[in-house]
Scaffold this motif. Structure first.
Motif, mmCIF file in Angstrom:
data_model
loop_
_atom_site.group_PDB
_atom_site.id
_atom_site.type_symbol
_atom_site.label_atom_id
_atom_site.label_comp_id
_atom_site.label_asym_id
_atom_site.label_seq_id
_atom_site.Cartn_x
_atom_site.Cartn_y
_atom_site.Cartn_z
ATOM 1 N N ILE A 17 0.938 -1.156 0.111
ATOM 2 C CA ILE A 17 -0.033 -0.054 0.145
ATOM 3 C C ILE A 17 0.949 1.327 0.010
ATOM 4 C CG2 ILE A 17 -1.705 1.204 1.173
ATOM 5 C CD1 ILE A 17 -2.804 -1.355 2.607
ATOM 6 N N ARG A 19 -0.211 4.492 -0.049
ATOM 7 C CA ARG A 19 -0.676 5.659 0.250
ATOM 8 C C ARG A 19 -0.838 5.739 1.780
ATOM 9 N NH1 ARG A 19 -5.949 6.000 -1.543
ATOM 10 N NH2 ARG A 19 -5.749 3.610 -1.203
ATOM 11 N N PRO A 20 0.129 6.179 2.408
ATOM 12 C CA PRO A 20 0.175 6.291 3.809
ATOM 13 C C PRO A 20 -1.184 7.054 4.447
ATOM 14 C CG PRO A 20 1.953 7.621 3.014
ATOM 15 C CD PRO A 20 1.232 6.864 1.852
ATOM 16 N N GLY A 21 -1.803 6.522 5.597
ATOM 17 C CA GLY A 21 -2.773 7.201 6.130
ATOM 18 C C GLY A 21 -4.108 7.046 5.333
ATOM 19 N N SER A 22 -4.181 6.249 4.317
ATOM 20 C CA SER A 22 -5.392 6.286 3.408
ATOM 21 C C SER A 22 -6.508 5.837 3.883
ATOM 22 C CB SER A 22 -5.126 5.280 2.061
ATOM 23 O OG SER A 22 -4.374 4.144 2.457
ATOM 24 N N THR A 23 -6.701 5.175 5.095
ATOM 25 C CA THR A 23 -7.726 4.769 5.788
ATOM 26 C C THR A 23 -8.818 5.933 5.948
ATOM 27 O OG1 THR A 23 -6.780 4.903 7.982
ATOM 28 C CG2 THR A 23 -7.273 2.722 7.145
ATOM 29 N N VAL A 24 -8.085 7.203 6.087
ATOM 30 C CA VAL A 24 -9.011 8.536 6.065
ATOM 31 C C VAL A 24 -10.312 8.300 4.955
ATOM 32 C CG1 VAL A 24 -7.333 10.054 6.937
ATOM 33 C CG2 VAL A 24 -7.696 9.906 4.365
ATOM 34 N N GLU A 25 -10.166 7.575 3.983
ATOM 35 C CA GLU A 25 -11.096 7.519 2.967
ATOM 36 C C GLU A 25 -12.168 6.289 3.538
ATOM 37 O OE1 GLU A 25 -8.942 5.320 -0.096
ATOM 38 O OE2 GLU A 25 -7.686 7.096 -0.544
ATOM 39 N N TYR A 26 -12.139 5.834 4.642
ATOM 40 C CA TYR A 26 -12.938 5.001 5.111
ATOM 41 C C TYR A 26 -13.775 5.473 6.374
ATOM 42 C CZ TYR A 26 -15.071 0.638 6.571
ATOM 43 O OH TYR A 26 -15.927 -0.551 7.182
ATOM 44 N N THR A 28 -16.045 5.873 9.511
ATOM 45 C CA THR A 28 -16.686 5.116 10.442
ATOM 46 C C THR A 28 -17.779 5.754 11.339
ATOM 47 O OG1 THR A 28 -14.743 5.869 11.898
ATOM 48 C CG2 THR A 28 -14.472 3.842 10.771
ATOM 49 N N GLU A 55 -9.958 7.260 18.132
ATOM 50 C CA GLU A 55 -9.939 7.855 16.624
ATOM 51 C C GLU A 55 -9.030 8.948 16.437
ATOM 52 O OE1 GLU A 55 -11.335 4.805 15.518
ATOM 53 O OE2 GLU A 55 -12.217 4.745 17.510
ATOM 54 N N TYR A 83 -15.296 10.406 11.730
ATOM 55 C CA TYR A 83 -14.797 9.120 12.212
ATOM 56 C C TYR A 83 -15.113 8.821 13.576
ATOM 57 C CZ TYR A 83 -11.957 10.454 8.159
ATOM 58 O OH TYR A 83 -11.561 10.657 6.807
ATOM 59 N N THR B 209 2.939 0.562 3.232
ATOM 60 C CA THR B 209 2.729 -0.285 4.227
ATOM 61 C C THR B 209 2.708 -1.992 3.427
ATOM 62 O OG1 THR B 209 1.236 0.894 5.457
ATOM 63 C CG2 THR B 209 0.484 -1.449 5.101
ATOM 64 N N ALA C 20 -3.710 7.404 11.114
ATOM 65 C CA ALA C 20 -5.091 7.774 10.625
ATOM 66 C C ALA C 20 -6.374 7.287 11.154
ATOM 67 C CB ALA C 20 -4.835 7.867 9.061
ATOM 68 N N PRO C 21 -7.368 8.031 11.118
ATOM 69 C CA PRO C 21 -8.587 7.425 11.424
ATOM 70 C C PRO C 21 -9.116 6.661 10.308
ATOM 71 C CG PRO C 21 -8.903 9.569 10.914
ATOM 72 C CD PRO C 21 -7.412 9.519 10.897
ATOM 73 N N GLN C 64 -6.128 0.063 2.141
ATOM 74 C CA GLN C 64 -5.953 1.285 2.717
ATOM 75 C C GLN C 64 -4.928 1.184 4.066
ATOM 76 O OE1 GLN C 64 -10.188 2.091 3.411
ATOM 77 N NE2 GLN C 64 -10.253 3.063 1.550
ATOM 78 N N THR C 65 -4.381 2.182 4.557
ATOM 79 C CA THR C 65 -3.544 2.019 5.804
ATOM 80 C C THR C 65 -3.768 2.809 6.519
ATOM 81 O OG1 THR C 65 -1.426 1.509 6.863
ATOM 82 C CG2 THR C 65 -1.631 2.923 4.745
ATOM 83 N N ALA C 66 -3.667 2.713 7.814
ATOM 84 C CA ALA C 66 -3.771 3.722 8.802
ATOM 85 C C ALA C 66 -2.397 4.386 9.144
ATOM 86 C CB ALA C 66 -4.341 3.300 10.184
ATOM 87 N N TRP C 67 -1.500 3.691 8.801
ATOM 88 C CA TRP C 67 -0.090 3.874 9.195
ATOM 89 C C TRP C 67 0.567 5.137 8.088
ATOM 90 C CZ3 TRP C 67 1.194 2.017 13.728
ATOM 91 C CH2 TRP C 67 0.355 1.061 14.088
ATOM 92 N N LYS C 68 1.242 5.988 8.795
ATOM 93 C CA LYS C 68 1.889 7.027 7.965
ATOM 94 C C LYS C 68 3.654 6.736 8.083
ATOM 95 C CE LYS C 68 -1.585 10.443 8.715
ATOM 96 N NZ LYS C 68 -2.016 11.556 9.055
#
Ligand code: TPP
Ligand code: SF4
Ligand code: SF4
Ligand code: SF4
Ligand code: MG
Lengths: 106, 398, 317
Positions: A17, A19-26, A28, A55, A83, B209, C20-21, C64-68
């Motif tokens: 993956i 795109r770091p921090g991409s869970t922002v697309e999800y 909650t 969160e 979130y 990741t 990341a959230p 997707q990943t929460a990690w930066k």
């Protein structure tokens, strides 16, 4: 469900993956049944809700605020409801009892 | 490049020399017979300042391969080695290394799997690794064992492949047997396999990741990619061996054919037993007028099905020597399984028979080979329908 | 000699989020609070190697990943081994001039209690013993949560889990928690500490310290789990704080053999206050609670002896 997703030919190898921090697309927010609401009048800007939110969805802003009683603050805490899972930790930990958990209506 | 200096090297030492020439950055391995002297030799190189690498003295093979995955993910050229129980302990991480597409090279000195515990040679460990997604080669001489390590990095690090590679030799028969080897020097090796990171690596300036959760919507696509990478590995193997021949003067093919030009019968084999078969062909079979040849499989994964089927199609009968058993399978020995499907899937009718021999270091004698040849010849004029449904167990006491 | 950096205040915690959230950790997950502040304390120059477990599966659902941070997961039992490999690679590549010598990168392994106390213990021991420059952090939610609350070596005495259920014969877990800090300290590591998500500045200071110290360092983090402990999600921090206030959990650090309690508790609350908020202890009888109280008293006494004075006081009702 899967037809619109990219096929094997276009995916990067090894499931990396990039795109770091991409869970922002999800978002909650729909996990939530209760919604925390900050009363900016009562808030004493102690940072604890920001600190403990699992969160990281309480945002610390350099946004000045003056209470009706004339108390001036340089910061404001606001909740990004995208979130917030409605856990209630912020309300529980707030020393000023400035956060109320209200029923979420959608 | 002819006329270069040759050194008397064991198979293991020949491999260590190659890893040194490849200028590996990280060595992560755990001792196990008969592999151990590979890492001992490498430790000596590092101790003497002849190789600039980190040696990780891991506490198990599971950690050996896990650390190798970590080091490769961080952008290092990584080398490891193992055998038998060590391979079995690595098993979980072998799938992960290939699925994460990390170009790790592992030398394997093949050895029987427990139980009973047995340090001698067969292909049980090698075959146990056959579906783990690694490119797999098996050498037949110490020179080849040496060259395979260099070839392995060429294939593994190719951007269209990015798969880990196993280079195997037979435990003891090769690992501890000395032969003259012409070592490749570091400088020429690095011209052939320049240090260039062709895969995604862990770097704070460009964070990625690696090793995420793959849900049913995504998992399958990555497996399909691995299948394709294996196919690419074959193309790259062909290119690499061509370039290798141009550079170093030694030619390798996925399959070695010995006296196959006019052959009517053939034995299919891998590893050191191929040497016994060759000797038998020259000293016995051909003298008796039997047109017997040898098909030695060097590249086992991806399996060279096309060329094996092609050569088999012209033969009267074929025997496959397996030095491992696939218990409960429909075929018997794993090499037989691959050979059969390669031929029969292409509608070839040549009878192909299976011999299981040399398990746990049991010698495969001239007499054994004669037995196998006789059983193969007995299928002359028959079709695949007449092939025994059970392997012949050669050299076992009833 | 222990280095005594300035004790950070709440205002020293960086505003920037490096975690990341949008991750799938449960409502009120203690580990989520930990990860937010661990990543802040690490700063961006770190590589994280994670063991299989709750944090891993909930934060990296492809694509997707929460990690930066650069982040690697290999398997369940090998975060320490994977981290050893990453660290060795950086060392070799720096020596060979591939990576600039002055580039700052700390390798950090993170695992659950199962991945650390149990299946990953061997790899952890190897990593510590070999002296890799790696910080290992265990977030201890006291069971295998990812697979549905099975007991681990970290499960406390009498706790209900799905594999230590309460029935006519069994009364929950029958062994006390494994002393992971004792095991780690037996490796003579330069730094090891315990942290708790209710005490973030303490956590922040310890992670910073562990990052700066060369060699293998270890942090044991208390990690309340809402479904696993059967607690109200709003009470995660409350329960974490009560663990310290009752002496069930003690925040301390051991730097070059020097032991220091970082959160002294002058007047302890009874363990009952901690236990009663958690469904996993609902079945406990008065006698069983008294037994747990005795066990905690003993541990508190041991710690006080170690420090040489009373840093954790008596229970005051
Ligand atoms: C070798 C292996 N055995 C078992 C599992 C199944 N498994 C995955 S996570 C897990 C439990 C994790 O527990 P812990 O380390 O405490 O982390 P938590 O989920 O509680 O955060 C288990 C048993 C696995 N993935 N690999
Ligand atoms: S309810 Fe929970 S998730 Fe929502 S803002 Fe408060 S602490 Fe954060
Ligand atoms: S915890 Fe309460 S008082 Fe403190 S910043 Fe948050 S809302 Fe304001
Ligand atoms: S099960 Fe427990 S540890 Fe796992 S995400 Fe949920 S709250 Fe966190
Ligand atoms: Mg756990």
């Amino acid at each position: 469900m899967t037809a619109q997703l990219p096929g094997w030919k276009s995916l990067p190898p090894g499931a990396v993956i990039t795109r770091p921090g991409s869970t922002v697309e999800y978002k909650t927010h729909d996990w939530r049944t209760l919604r925390p609401v900050i009363d900016q009048e009562r808030c004493i800007r102690c940072r604890l809700c920001w600190l403990y939110c699992p969160e990281g969805t309480i945002i610390e802003l350099d946004k000045p605020y003056t209470t009706k009683a004339g108390r001036k603050y340089t910061r404001t805490y606001e909740i990004n409801y995208d979130y917030c899972k409605g856990c209630g930790i912020c309300a529980q930990e707030c020393p000023a009892k400035a956060i109320k958990m209200i029923e979420e209506v959608r | 490049m002819a006329g270069k200096k040759k050194l008397p090297l064991s198979g293991n030492t020949a491999i260590a020399y190659a890893a040194k020439a490849a200028d590996v950055d990280v060595i992560s391995a755990y001792p196990i017979t008969p592999q151990t002297t590979i890492v001992e030799k490498l430790a000596e190189f590092v101790a003497n300042g002849e190789l600039n690498a980190e040696v990780i003295h891991v506490e198990s093979e599971h950690s050996a391969l896990s650390a190798a995955v970590g080091a490769s993910a961080a952008g290092a050229r990584v080398f490891t080695a193992s055998s038998s129980q060590g391979i079995a302990l690595m098993y979980e991480i072998m799938f992960i290394a290939s699925s994460m597409r990390l170009p790790i090279v592992m030398a394997m000195a093949t050895r029987a799997l427990s139980a009973p515990i047995n340090i001698w040679n067969d292909h049980g460990d090698f075959m146990a690794a056959s579906d783990t997604g690694w490119v797999m080669m098996m050498a037949h001489t110490n020179q080849e064992a040496h060259d395979d390590v260099i070839l392995a990095y060429k294939i593994a690090e190719h951007p269209d492949v990015l798969l880990p590679v196993i280079t195997a030799i037979d435990g003891y028969f090769m690992s501890h047997t000395i032969e003259p080897v012409e070592p490749i020097e570091r400088e020429e090796a690095l011209k052939f396999i320049p240090k260039k990171v062709t895969w995604r690596v862990l770097d704070p300036d460009n964070p990625v990741t690696m090793g995420p959760l793959g849900t049913p919507e995504w998992y399958y696509e990555f497996k399909r990619q691995q299948h394709e990478a294996m196919k690419k590995a074959r193309e790259v193997f062909d290119e690499a061996t061509k370039e290798f021949e141009k550079t170093f003067g030694r030619n390798y093919e996925p399959v070695e054919y010995f006296m196959m030009d006019d052959a009517e019968y053939a034995l299919v084999a891998m590893g050191s037993v191929a040497g016994n078969v060759k000797a038998y062909i020259v000293r016995e079979a051909r003298k008796r007028g039997i047109k017997l040849g040898l098909i030695r499989v060097k590249l086992f994964r991806p399996f060279p099905a096309e060329e094996i089927a092609e050569v088999i199609s012209n033969l009267k009968a074929v025997g496959v020597i397996d030095r491992a058993l696939a218990f409960g399978s429909s075929y018997g020995g794993p090499l037989y399984g691959d050979t059969l499907s390669a031929a029969y899937i292409r509608g070839i009718d040549t009878p192909i028979v299976n011999f299981v021999a040399g398990l746990g270091g049991r010698p495969v004698t001239f007499h054994d080979i004669k037995t196998m040849v006789d059983a193969t010849l007995a299928l002359d004029g028959k079709t695949r329908k007449d092939v025994p449904k059970e392997p012949y167990f050669i050299g076992v006491r009833e | 000699m222990s280095t005594k950096p300035k004790i950070p205040t709440i205002w020293d915690i960086p505003r920037e989020e490096l975690f990341a959230p949008g991750h799938r950790m449960c409502q009120g997950c203690g580990a989520a609070i930990l990860m937010r502040h661990i990543t802040k304390a690490l700063g961006k120059d770190a590589i994280i190697v994670e063991a299989t477990g709750c944090v891993e599966v909930t934060t990296t659902v492809y694509p997707q990943t929460a990690w930066k941070h650069p982040w690697l997961h290999i398997a369940f039992e090998n975060a320490a081994a994977g981290a050893s490999g990453v660290e060795a690679a950086i060392k070799a590549l720096k020596r060979k001039g591939v990576i600039p010598k002055d580039k700052k990168v700390k390798v950090v392994a993170i695992g659950g209690d199962g991945g650390t106390f149990d299946i990953g213990l061997q790899a952890l021991s190897g990593m510590l013993e070999r002296g890799h420059n790696v910080l290992y952090i265990v977030y201890d939610n006291e069971a295998y949560m990812n697979t549905g609350i099975q007991r681990s070596g970290a499960t406390p005495y009498k706790a209900w889990t799905t594999t230590t259920p309460v029935g006519k014969v069994w009364r929950g877990e029958w062994r006390p928690k494994k002393d992971i800090m004792g095991i780690v300290l037996a490796h003579r590591v330069p730094y090891a500490a315990t942290v708790n998500p209710a005490y973030i500045t303490d956590l922040y200071m310890k992670v910073r310290k562990a990052v700066e110290i060369e060699g293998p360092t270890f942090i044991h983090a208390f990690s309340p789990c809402t479904p696993g402990w059967r607690i109200d999600p709003a009470l995660t921090v409350t329960v974490a704080r009560l663990a310290v206030q009752t002496g069930v959990w003690i925040n301390y650090e051991v730097e070059n053999g020097e032991f220091r309690v970082t959160t002294p508790v002058s007047r302890r609350k009874p363990v009952r206050d901690y236990l009663k908020l958690q469904g996993r202890f609902r079945h406990l009888t008065e006698e069983e609670i008294a037994e747990i109280q005795r066990m905690v008293d003993e541990e508190v006494e041991r710690i006080n002896r170690l420090v040489g004075k009373t840093v954790i006081g008596p229970v005051v009702k």
